[in-house]
Design a protein around this motif. Structure first.
Motif, PDB file in Angstrom:
ATOM      1  N   UNK A 213      14.435 -28.173 -65.753  1.00  0.00           N
ATOM      2  CA  UNK A 213      15.663 -28.011 -66.542  1.00  0.00           C
ATOM      3  C   UNK A 213      15.587 -26.781 -67.438  1.00  0.00           C
ATOM      4  N   UNK A 214      14.461 -26.608 -68.119  1.00  0.00           N
ATOM      5  CA  UNK A 214      14.308 -25.446 -68.990  1.00  0.00           C
ATOM      6  C   UNK A 214      14.513 -24.153 -68.206  1.00  0.00           C
TER       7      UNK A 214
ATOM      8  N   UNK B 218      20.306 -19.492 -65.385  1.00  0.00           N
ATOM      9  CA  UNK B 218      21.682 -19.543 -64.914  1.00  0.00           C
ATOM     10  C   UNK B 218      22.677 -19.587 -66.073  1.00  0.00           C
ATOM     11  N   UNK B 219      23.789 -18.880 -65.926  1.00  0.00           N
ATOM     12  CA  UNK B 219      24.834 -19.005 -66.940  1.00  0.00           C
ATOM     13  C   UNK B 219      25.545 -20.353 -66.787  1.00  0.00           C
ATOM     14  N   UNK B 220      25.913 -20.946 -67.897  1.00  0.00           N
ATOM     15  CA  UNK B 220      26.669 -22.209 -67.896  1.00  0.00           C
ATOM     16  C   UNK B 220      25.999 -23.288 -67.045  1.00  0.00           C
TER      17      UNK B 220
ATOM     18  N   UNK C 112      28.299 -30.942 -73.900  1.00  0.00           N
ATOM     19  CA  UNK C 112      27.851 -29.558 -74.055  1.00  0.00           C
ATOM     20  C   UNK C 112      26.735 -29.542 -75.089  1.00  0.00           C
ATOM     21  N   UNK C 113      25.731 -28.744 -74.797  1.00  0.00           N
ATOM     22  CA  UNK C 113      24.552 -28.675 -75.649  1.00  0.00           C
ATOM     23  C   UNK C 113      24.124 -27.215 -75.752  1.00  0.00           C
TER      24      UNK C 113
ATOM     25  N   UNK D  22      21.287 -20.820 -76.169  1.00  0.00           N
ATOM     26  CA  UNK D  22      22.028 -20.690 -74.916  1.00  0.00           C
ATOM     27  C   UNK D  22      22.744 -21.996 -74.583  1.00  0.00           C
ATOM     28  N   UNK D  23      24.040 -21.929 -74.232  1.00  0.00           N
ATOM     29  CA  UNK D  23      24.764 -23.150 -73.904  1.00  0.00           C
ATOM     30  C   UNK D  23      24.342 -23.739 -72.558  1.00  0.00           C
TER      31      UNK D  23
END
Length: 160
Positions: free
Chosen positions: A64-65, A71-73, A130-131, A121-122
Motif C-alpha cells: 500500500x505504501x 500512483x496519483x490518486x 479520503x486520506x 499525499x492524498x
C-alpha cells in the motif's frame, strides 16, 4: 474516524512501528510454544495466528505504501483478513516473527526517507474515506497496538 488510527491516542506512530517487532518477540517468548497455539476463545485467533496475521499485514501495508507513493490518486486495495487466515496453519510463530521484523524494517526505511510533502499525499480507502499517506502509517501503528493488546492479554493469563 479510522478505528485503528484512533488506538494511537497521542503516541507517535513511527515510534510505535519501530518498537513493535521487539515487543512481539518478548510476548511470544513469554507465552512459550504451547500457549502460542492456544485460542483465547472459540472463533478467536491464537497468538500464533495473530503473529502470522501481523506478518501478512506488514506485507500488505508495504505494498500500500509503495502503490500510494507511486500512483496519483491511489485507491487502497482492502483485503478480507478471514480469507487470508485460512492459510495461517502453514506458518510457525518463528516464521511470522522473522518475516514481520524483516518487512517492518524494510517499511520503516522507506517511511524514514519520505518528505513532508509525501506524507501529505492524498489516497483513498474504499472503506474508510479520503486520506493522506500519513494516515496509512497511523493505521498500521494503531493496528499494531490493537494486536499487541490482544497478545498481552493472552500472556497475562496463567498457563493452564
Amino acid at each position: 474516524m479510522n478505528p485503528y488510527a484512533s488506538q494511537l491516542g497521542n503516541q507517535d506512530p513511527i515510534r510505535v512501528l519501530s518498537a513493535t517487532a521487539s515487543r512481539l518477540e518478548e510476548i511470544a517468548t513469554s507465552l512459550g510454544e504451547s500457549r502460542l497455539s492456544r485460542s483465547p476463545a472459540p472463533g478467536k485467533w491464537s497468538p500464533r495466528e495473530i503473529l502470522v496475521h501481523l506478518a501478512d499485514c506488514e506485507l500488505a501495508f508495504g505494498f500500500r505504501y509503495r502503490q500510494a507513493l507511486a500512483e496519483p490518486n491511489h485507491v487502497v486495495q482492502p483485503f478480507d483478513q478471514e480469507k487470508w487466515a485460512k492459510t495461517y496453519s502453514a506458518f510457525t510463530a518463528e516464521q511470522a516473527l522473522d518475516t514481520f521484523a524483516t518487512l517492518r524494517n524494510w517499511n520503516l526505511t522507506l517511511i524514514s526517507s519520505l518528505t513532508p510533502e509525501q506524507m501529505l499525499k492524498p489516497v483513498r480507502h474504499p472503506e474508510r474515506r479520503d486520506m493522506i499517506f500519513r494516515e496509512l502509517i497511523e493505521t498500521s501503528a494503531g493496528h499494531d497496538i490493537n494486536h499487541l493488546r490482544q497478545l498481552e492479554a493472552s500472556a497475562a493469563k496463567p498457563a493452564a
